[in-house]
Motif scaffolding. Structure first.
Motif: not given
Length: 124
Positions: A74-75, A98-99, A107-109, A114-115
């Protein structure tokens, strides 16, 4: 917002609505590739089989992959590389790929942020 090793993702800045996602740091010693998993925000009580994304790789090396519930990429978070060579970028410079159709870009950002909270320099 941190709840131990769980983080909740809300739409906007208000926590008065239900969370969109819950991201949990992986504590599974049998699957050491998995950094975290993402479940729907309305299912924060347990993991069950509701994992919508799984994040694998090494955040400290800025080499992570986000897989959806069908194990499709997905990313990706990748180190920024110099086109001409000779330029060394630090860990704060990276690419988020991002795919389309697999994950929303916001959401990806949010997952990247969070990581960084989970594994970034402030946690060492």
């Amino acid at each position: 917002m941190s709840l131990g090793d769980s983080w909740l993702v809300y739409k906007g800045e208000s926590t008065s609505t239900n969370p969109l996602l819950c991201v949990r740091k992986s504590m599974n010693i049998l699957n050491n590739k998995c950094l975290a998993y993402v479940i729907p925000g309305d299912n924060t009580s347990n993991r069950s089989n509701n994992v919508v994304y799984e994040i694998e790789g090494s955040y400290s090396q800025r080499s992570c992959s986000v897989y959806d519930d069908r194990r499709r990429l997905a990313a990706e978070i990748k180190k920024k590389e110099s086109v001409n060579g000779g330029v060394a970028y630090g860990n704060d410079i990276f690419r988020l790929v991002v795919q389309p159709g697999h994950i929303r870009t916001d959401f990806a950002m949010a997952l990247v942020i969070l990581l960084d909270q989970m594994f970034g320099s402030s946690r060492r």
